[in-house]
Design a protein around this motif. Structure first.
Motif, PDB file in Angstrom:
ATOM      1  N   GLY A 175       0.826  -1.206   0.000  1.00 36.38           N
ATOM      2  CA  GLY A 175       0.000   0.000   0.000  1.00 36.38           C
ATOM      3  C   GLY A 175       0.857   1.251   0.000  1.00 36.38           C
ATOM      4  O   GLY A 175       2.078   1.193  -0.213  1.00 36.38           O
ATOM      5  N   GLY A 228       2.140   2.870   2.115  1.00 36.73           N
ATOM      6  CA  GLY A 228       3.279   2.840   3.023  1.00 36.73           C
ATOM      7  C   GLY A 228       4.612   2.565   2.338  1.00 36.73           C
ATOM      8  O   GLY A 228       5.674   2.832   2.918  1.00 36.73           O
ATOM      9  N   PRO A 276      -4.158   3.289  -4.084  1.00 40.64           N
ATOM     10  CA  PRO A 276      -3.235   4.372  -4.460  1.00 40.64           C
ATOM     11  C   PRO A 276      -2.080   3.887  -5.341  1.00 40.64           C
ATOM     12  O   PRO A 276      -1.606   4.626  -6.202  1.00 40.64           O
ATOM     13  N   GLY A 322       5.610  -2.254  12.842  1.00 39.96           N
ATOM     14  CA  GLY A 322       7.003  -1.987  12.521  1.00 39.96           C
ATOM     15  C   GLY A 322       7.163  -1.389  11.142  1.00 39.96           C
ATOM     16  O   GLY A 322       6.173  -1.118  10.444  1.00 39.96           O
ATOM     17  N   ASP A 323       8.416  -1.193  10.765  1.00 40.92           N
ATOM     18  CA  ASP A 323       8.732  -0.604   9.472  1.00 40.92           C
ATOM     19  C   ASP A 323       8.721  -1.704   8.413  1.00 40.92           C
ATOM     20  O   ASP A 323       9.425  -2.708   8.524  1.00 40.92           O
ATOM     21  N   TRP A 346      -9.718  13.223  -2.021  1.00 41.58           N
ATOM     22  CA  TRP A 346     -10.599  13.270  -3.192  1.00 41.58           C
ATOM     23  C   TRP A 346     -10.638  14.672  -3.801  1.00 41.58           C
ATOM     24  O   TRP A 346     -10.804  14.839  -4.994  1.00 41.58           O
ATOM     25  N   LEU A 372     -11.115   9.090  -6.954  1.00 41.65           N
ATOM     26  CA  LEU A 372      -9.655   8.983  -7.010  1.00 41.65           C
ATOM     27  C   LEU A 372      -9.255   8.424  -8.372  1.00 41.65           C
ATOM     28  O   LEU A 372      -9.968   7.606  -8.940  1.00 41.65           O
TER      29      LEU A 372
HETATM   30  C1  FAD Z   1     -15.838   4.010  -4.119  1.00 43.93           C
HETATM   31  C2  FAD Z   1     -14.460   3.698  -3.641  1.00 43.93           C
HETATM   32  C3  FAD Z   1     -13.817   2.554  -4.054  1.00 43.93           C
HETATM   33  C4  FAD Z   1     -12.540   2.233  -3.595  1.00 43.93           C
HETATM   34  N1  FAD Z   1     -11.964   1.056  -3.989  1.00 43.93           N
HETATM   35  C5  FAD Z   1     -10.784   0.675  -3.447  1.00 43.93           C
HETATM   36  C6  FAD Z   1     -10.204  -0.609  -3.753  1.00 43.93           C
HETATM   37  O1  FAD Z   1     -10.742  -1.388  -4.556  1.00 43.93           O
HETATM   38  N2  FAD Z   1      -9.028  -0.942  -3.158  1.00 43.93           N
HETATM   39  C7  FAD Z   1      -8.385  -0.114  -2.261  1.00 43.93           C
HETATM   40  O2  FAD Z   1      -7.335  -0.489  -1.756  1.00 43.93           O
HETATM   41  N3  FAD Z   1      -8.901   1.112  -1.989  1.00 43.93           N
HETATM   42  C8  FAD Z   1     -10.078   1.520  -2.558  1.00 43.93           C
HETATM   43  N4  FAD Z   1     -10.572   2.770  -2.264  1.00 43.93           N
HETATM   44  C9  FAD Z   1      -9.722   3.738  -1.537  1.00 43.93           C
HETATM   45  C10 FAD Z   1      -9.712   3.547  -0.040  1.00 43.93           C
HETATM   46  O3  FAD Z   1     -10.757   4.306   0.522  1.00 43.93           O
HETATM   47  C11 FAD Z   1      -8.366   4.031   0.571  1.00 43.93           C
HETATM   48  O4  FAD Z   1      -8.127   5.350   0.128  1.00 43.93           O
HETATM   49  C12 FAD Z   1      -7.170   3.158   0.181  1.00 43.93           C
HETATM   50  O5  FAD Z   1      -7.473   1.788   0.374  1.00 43.93           O
HETATM   51  C13 FAD Z   1      -5.966   3.529   1.021  1.00 43.93           C
HETATM   52  O6  FAD Z   1      -4.840   2.784   0.607  1.00 43.93           O
HETATM   53  P1  FAD Z   1      -3.611   2.487   1.581  1.00 43.93           P
HETATM   54  O7  FAD Z   1      -4.076   1.723   2.752  1.00 43.93           O
HETATM   55  O8  FAD Z   1      -2.530   1.898   0.759  1.00 43.93           O
HETATM   56  O9  FAD Z   1      -3.144   3.966   1.973  1.00 43.93           O
HETATM   57  P2  FAD Z   1      -3.223   4.733   3.365  1.00 43.93           P
HETATM   58  O10 FAD Z   1      -4.592   4.713   3.892  1.00 43.93           O
HETATM   59  O11 FAD Z   1      -2.561   6.027   3.144  1.00 43.93           O
HETATM   60  O12 FAD Z   1      -2.348   3.843   4.356  1.00 43.93           O
HETATM   61  C14 FAD Z   1      -0.956   3.717   4.303  1.00 43.93           C
HETATM   62  C15 FAD Z   1      -0.522   2.926   5.517  1.00 43.93           C
HETATM   63  O13 FAD Z   1       0.870   2.676   5.459  1.00 43.93           O
HETATM   64  C16 FAD Z   1       1.405   2.746   6.767  1.00 43.93           C
HETATM   65  N5  FAD Z   1       2.835   3.016   6.639  1.00 43.93           N
HETATM   66  C17 FAD Z   1       3.428   4.143   6.170  1.00 43.93           C
HETATM   67  N6  FAD Z   1       4.758   4.000   6.164  1.00 43.93           N
HETATM   68  C18 FAD Z   1       5.024   2.753   6.636  1.00 43.93           C
HETATM   69  C19 FAD Z   1       6.225   2.025   6.877  1.00 43.93           C
HETATM   70  N7  FAD Z   1       7.429   2.525   6.583  1.00 43.93           N
HETATM   71  N8  FAD Z   1       6.114   0.783   7.381  1.00 43.93           N
HETATM   72  C20 FAD Z   1       4.897   0.232   7.670  1.00 43.93           C
HETATM   73  N9  FAD Z   1       3.752   0.885   7.466  1.00 43.93           N
HETATM   74  C21 FAD Z   1       3.799   2.127   6.950  1.00 43.93           C
HETATM   75  C22 FAD Z   1       0.611   3.846   7.430  1.00 43.93           C
HETATM   76  O14 FAD Z   1       0.634   3.697   8.839  1.00 43.93           O
HETATM   77  C23 FAD Z   1      -0.783   3.628   6.843  1.00 43.93           C
HETATM   78  O15 FAD Z   1      -1.573   2.798   7.673  1.00 43.93           O
HETATM   79  C24 FAD Z   1     -11.861   3.111  -2.728  1.00 43.93           C
HETATM   80  C25 FAD Z   1     -12.505   4.280  -2.325  1.00 43.93           C
HETATM   81  C26 FAD Z   1     -13.785   4.582  -2.774  1.00 43.93           C
HETATM   82  C27 FAD Z   1     -14.474   5.812  -2.289  1.00 43.93           C
END
Ligand code: FAD
Ligand code: AMP
Lengths: 329, 266
Positions: free
Chosen positions: A216, A218, A244, A312-313, B38, B184
């Motif tokens: 993700g 991260g 993302p 953790g990282d 968004w 997005l």
């Molecule tokens: C209608 C709709 C449909 C969607 N469909 C999807 C879908 O199909 N799939 C999907 O995934 N999302 C979907 N989303 C988007 C969803 O709402 C989130 O925005 C998305 O899932 C966030 O992705 P993320 O967890 O990678 O990012 P973030 O929420 O930004 O999380 C990143 C994470 O990484 C961690 N992190 C950062 N650095 C480190 C490190 N060095 N080591 C360990 N951890 C770390 C942080 O603590 C955080 O928890 C949709 C949204 C909408 C409104």
């Protein structure tokens, strides 16, 4: 005010699973036998969907014929609004879905009904005799890190959009009574043109993968993707991602797990690295038997569905993990 | 020609946060503010339309919030929004998405744009309802989760694709003016240059009160809302077994889990 209306969702002629989940949600909210559960079918051919909603717990089916075959927010809003005016239900349940994003808030705003979205728990609290019984709905807040209970003081009719995969579809069949309702004429300001399946040219089928390593936001930057491609290959996993990563073009869209991506249907082990656990991501993987989450934030909501968690990282964990899968190790 | 873009200053939680004494929100000191993700995409969509247009288009960013929402609006100005409007009044405190929509609709009536863009949802409370409720108060056509848009400023209609579950796109046509909620990935949002960030700091933000918009205080806040927050609490962490130890130990355990699972699955 009594009775519960369940608005059944359908797409391209097929009933969507959420419709049946809402019947169970209605059972959970029911205050007694007087609270009849009616499933509402608003479609060009509503009778075709009737057999699919004649399930346990349904007292009545209400059919509303409209001209649109595909999603029409104006027609839906007008039909549900007219039904509420005619029947004065205490509760109206709608799936929290892409379709409902398109009309439920307009329906509630115009009618002044009680309203909450993405509800995963609902029920009446307090005693009816004292006139204090009120509906309480629970939803998430601050990226699902807190639960938020909302109520609806002074609202006779409450419209709730209920989260998918929260209630189990009911078992058994029923023989509900059938009522036809005539919707007032409406001039729709939108028209449907076509459906487009998106293919990304990547030949990987995430729905068939048994072991997925998913990355993700991260991971920080595009340059880091390669490390995880190598790690996935070394441990024998299919590399997946959250939205993302796909939106940025770092991995093909076909690798995205979640509501608008793929469902990890065959997956037995899902390792999520740097994924916070947004509801739309969980929609594609929370059913997996063994989920391991690696996240720097101990409060990340991914830990609430994981079987194992590592705070953790992710880079440090990834490097250390790699050493266990060197050839010959 | 005008495009109105609704932007929200959202809040994320600090690692250790506390619930407010009244139990109905998180203590404000633990909130980290930022522009809703968004809204970067909807602003970009408006700027793209402006840049491609044959005749002048004005992009106006609007936010309902106290002074700290200026930060979100300044980011929009830095990226190229022509004007920024902030609406606030103490009475707005405690508003749900519907009461906020009532305020946004009043701004739209005042500005009469050809299109209003909102985000699909906010990253903090994910109501996914403000944009479409705004359309209801305006009695405008509306569409949600727009992942692709073809619109020529001044046109009577626009063609868009909404993104369905599973990623399938549904192409529809809509009459304008309309409210669209932007998803997005519809575009690639630009970054503001350091120079433009500096310039934006000097640009004015128009601040409007409820009175300026002709809204009565009871129509916002709790009394103007369709729901009321009763209680906020930290949920049970669930069933996760936390793997403790140093990095080596954690990785060794993860390796074992993987080896066991693959052995079992194969
Ligand atoms: C209608 C709709 C449909 C969607 N469909 C999807 C879908 O199909 N799939 C999907 O995934 N999302 C979907 N989303 C988007 C969803 O709402 C989130 O925005 C998305 O899932 C966030 O992705 P993320 O967890 O990678 O990012 P973030 O929420 O930004 O999380 C990143 C994470 O990484 C961690 N992190 C950062 N650095 C480190 C490190 N060095 N080591 C360990 N951890 C770390 C942080 O603590 C955080 O928890 C949709 C949204 C909408 C409104
Ligand atoms: N206070 C606000 N000021 C301006 N726009 C807002 C506000 N709250 C919500 N919005 C708009 O609604 C979208 C989020 O929808 P919702 O999840 O319903 O809050 C945001 O992306 C904004 O476009």
């Amino acid at each position: 005010m009594s009775g519960i209306l369940v608005i059944a969702e359908h797409r391209r002629g097929e009933l969507r699973a959420a419709a049946l989940e809402l019947v169970s949600a209605a059972q959970a909210a029911k205050r007694g036998a007087a609270d009849k559960v009616a499933v509402v079918l608003i479609a060009d051919k509503p009778e075709r969907l009737m057999p699919h909603v004649s399930v346990g717990g349904v007292d009545e089916i209400v059919t509303v014929k409209i001209s649109a075959h595909d999603f029409d927010p104006d027609a839906l809003e007008s039909a549900v609004g007219a039904l509420i005016a005619a029947r004065k239900p205490s509760l109206v349940l709608i799936p929290h879905s892409i379709d409902s994003f398109g009309y439920a808030a307009a329906l509630a705003a115009k009618g002044g009904f009680g309203f909450a979205t993405d509800v995963f728990k609902l029920g009446y609290e307090g005693s009816e005799d004292s006139g204090q019984a009120g509906l309480v709905a629970t939803r998430g807040g601050y990226g699902q890190k807190v639960n938020v209970e909302v109520d609806f003081p002074g609202k006779d009719t409450i419209v709730l959009a209920v989260r998918a995969n929260t209630f189990k579809p009911p078992e058994g069949v029923s023989s509900p009574t059938v009522t036809e309702f005539t919707a007032p004429p409406v001039r729709s300001r939108l028209s449907s043109r076509s459906f487009i399946e998106v293919s990304s040219g990547d030949d990987v089928d995430m729905t068939a993968a048994e072991f997925i390593l998913s990355i993700g936001r991260g991971i920080g930057e595009q340059a880091n993707v390669e490390r995880f491609q190598e790690l996935a290959a070394a441990v024998g996993a299919t590399l997946g991602c959250s939205r993302p990563i796909a939106d940025a073009g770092w991995l093909p869209k076909s690798r995205q797990v979640g509501q608008s991506g793929k469902t990890a249907s065959a997956c037995k082990l899902y390792v999520a690295m740097g994924i916070s656990g947004a509801i739309q991501h969980l929609a594609g993987m929370k059913h997996v038997a063994t989920i391991v989450a690696v996240n720097a934030d101990a409060g990340a909501s991914i830990f609430s569905v994981a079987r194992y968690g590592i705070v953790g990282d992710l880079f440090e964990i990834a490097d250390a993990l790699r050493t266990h899968f060197e050839p010959g190790s | 020609m005008k495009l109105l873009v609704a932007v929200k200053q959202v809040a994320a939680l600090d690692e250790d946060f506390e619930i407010r004494a009244d139990g109905r929100d998180v203590e404000a000191d633990f909130l980290i503010r930022d522009v809703n993700e968004w809204d970067d995409y909807s602003l970009e969509e408006a700027l793209k339309i402006k840049e491609a247009a044959a005749s002048p288009v004005e992009v106006v960013a609007v936010s309902v919030g106290p002074e700290d929402a200026d930060e979100a609006l300044r980011k929009c100005l830095a990226k190229g929004a022509d004007r920024a409007i902030r609406v606030w009044d103490e009475a707005i405190e405690g508003s749900d998405s519907i009461a906020i929509a009532r305020v946004l609709a009043a701004v739209a009536r005042k500005e009469s744009p050809q299109m209003l863009f909102a985000g699909v949802q906010s990253s903090d409370h994910a109501f996914a309802s403000t944009g479409v409720a705004t359309a209801a108060f305006l009695d405008w056509p509306h569409a949600a989760v727009v992942a692709n848009l073809t619109y020529t400023p001044g046109g009577d209609t626009a063609v868009f694709r909404r993104e369905l579950e599973g990623g399938v796109l549904h192409e529809m046509q809509i009459e304008c003016p309309a409210v669209l909620t932007i998803q997005l990935g519809i575009n690639t949002p630009r970054y503001a240059s350091l120079r433009s960030i500096k310039q934006a700091a000097a640009k004015p933000i128009e601040v409007l009160s409820l009175q300026d918009l002709g809204i009565a205080a009871p129509d916002v806040g709790e009394s103007g809302s369709l729901s009321r927050v009763r209680r906020m609490y930290i949920p049970d962490k669930g069933r996760a077994e936390m793997i403790e130890g140093d990095v080596e130990e954690q990785a060794a355990r993860l390796a074992q889990i993987i080896k066991d699972a693959i052995g079992g699955a194969a």
